[in-house]
Design an enzyme around this catalytic site. Structure first.
Site, PDB file in Angstrom:
ATOM      1  N   SER A 274       0.782  -1.171   0.002  1.00  0.00           N
ATOM      2  CA  SER A 274       0.082   0.071   0.016  1.00  0.00           C
ATOM      3  C   SER A 274       0.880   1.240  -0.079  1.00  0.00           C
ATOM      4  O   SER A 274       2.157   1.168   0.201  1.00  0.00           O
ATOM      5  CB  SER A 274      -0.757   0.020   1.190  1.00  0.00           C
ATOM      6  OG  SER A 274      -1.486   1.218   1.476  1.00  0.00           O
TER       7      SER A 274
ATOM      8  N   TYR B  81      -3.981  -0.760   9.837  1.00  0.00           N
ATOM      9  CA  TYR B  81      -3.899  -0.867   8.363  1.00  0.00           C
ATOM     10  C   TYR B  81      -2.332  -0.497   8.112  1.00  0.00           C
ATOM     11  O   TYR B  81      -1.604  -1.147   7.594  1.00  0.00           O
ATOM     12  CB  TYR B  81      -4.818  -0.349   7.769  1.00  0.00           C
ATOM     13  CG  TYR B  81      -5.001  -0.402   6.180  1.00  0.00           C
ATOM     14  CD1 TYR B  81      -5.393  -1.613   5.536  1.00  0.00           C
ATOM     15  CD2 TYR B  81      -4.120   0.512   5.276  1.00  0.00           C
ATOM     16  CE1 TYR B  81      -5.218  -1.914   4.008  1.00  0.00           C
ATOM     17  CE2 TYR B  81      -4.071   0.167   3.893  1.00  0.00           C
ATOM     18  CZ  TYR B  81      -4.555  -0.811   3.252  1.00  0.00           C
ATOM     19  OH  TYR B  81      -4.652  -1.222   1.992  1.00  0.00           O
TER      20      TYR B  81
END
Ligand code: NAP
Length: 252
Positions: free
Chosen positions: A144, A157
């Site tokens: 990410s 996350y």
């Protein structure tokens, strides 16, 4: 006739979270390059399997809830039993929970870290054992922008995706000499279920778009080529790399 270095004919891939979004696009792209695909996840990836079979490749649904590591051994065994081997693992399944750091719960921490990091490691381990015993393979983890940046309101996350960056490098260090390439793809802002809340928030949507040099959200299909590259012989000397596919976000 020379074979393209990107050709995946005869290769067998696992893609987790293949029923929708980035996982579905990657599964179809690998199949278009010649691979057969085990579509692994908790929602049966019937549509993805149908698309792959329409391309003339083999595909199977394998049911697995990756919120725990319980299914990881079975996922590899079922792939080998149904498709005849395992050459490529794409760890794509992932979740996100949003709340201010001061309010963030243990449940939201564990759910995200267990799915996005713990299950990824143990699926890499199960696949890696098979690949080491069978002469090698390719592992692609989905990272990410928050592998590189802090983000906001997504502490578990960010921790999980930063962990994916380190894990990808560690596994490359251990397994490069065993003919296994371990790399990651870091998607930028891609329009999927995962980012629905951001797309719906007018102010966040505008601030994100203003920063993307390509001036648009990515489509899941934008990730397919990077996955084919890292899964192919063209990437045989690429190890521990985190390939951003982000419309220029990190260059800004
Ligand atoms: P998505 O549309 O929400 O897809 C997530 C996939 O993961 C779905 O197939 C989902 O299955 C599966 N999944 C979630 N929890 C699971 C579990 N416990 N067991 C098995 N499968 C599970 O999101 P996406 O954007 O395509 O995300 C795919 C990956 O890309 C994720 O790792 C995400 O963090 C990463 N990523 C996305 C973006 C973005 O901008 N979209 C950016 C960077 C990284 P269900 O449909 O059954 O829930």
């Amino acid at each position: 006739m020379t074979t393209s270095p990107f050709d995946l004919t005869g290769k067998i891939a696992i893609v987790t979270g293949a029923n929708t979004g980035i996982g579905q696009a990657i599964a179809v792209a690998l199949a278009a390059a010649g691979a057969d695909v085990a579509c692994v996840g908790r929602t049966p990836a019937e549509e993805t399997v149908a698309e792959i079979r329409a391309l003339g490749r083999n595909a199977e649904v394998i049911s697995a809830d990756l919120s725990t590591i319980e299914p990881v051994g079975r996922v590899v065994d079922e792939t080998v039993a149904k498709l005849g081997g395992l050459d490529i693992l794409v760890n794509n399944a992932g979740i996100i929970r949003r709340a201010d750091a001061v309010d963030f719960t243990e449940e939201d921490w564990d759910a995200v870290v267990d799915t996005n990091l713990k299950s990824v490691f143990f699926l890499c381990q199960a696949a890696g054992r098979h690949m080491i015993a069978h002469g090698g393979g390719k592992i692609i983890n989905i990272a990410s922008m928050l592998t590189f940046q802090g983000g906001i309101r997504v502490p578990s996350y960010t921790a999980s995706k930063s962990g994916i960056g380190g894990l990808t490098k560690l596994l490359a260090n251990e397994w490069a000499s065993k003919n296994i390439n371990v790399n990651a793809i870091a998607p930028g802002y891609i329009a999927t279920n995962n980012t629905a809340a951001l797309q719906a928030d007018e102010a966040r949507n505008k601030s994100i778009l203003d920063r993307i040099p390509a001036a648009r959200w990515g489509d899941a299909d934008d990730l397919g080529g990077a996955a084919v590259f890292l899964a192919s012989n063209a990437a045989k000397y690429v190890q521990g790399h985190i390939l951003a596919v982000d419309g220029g976000w990190l260059a800004r």
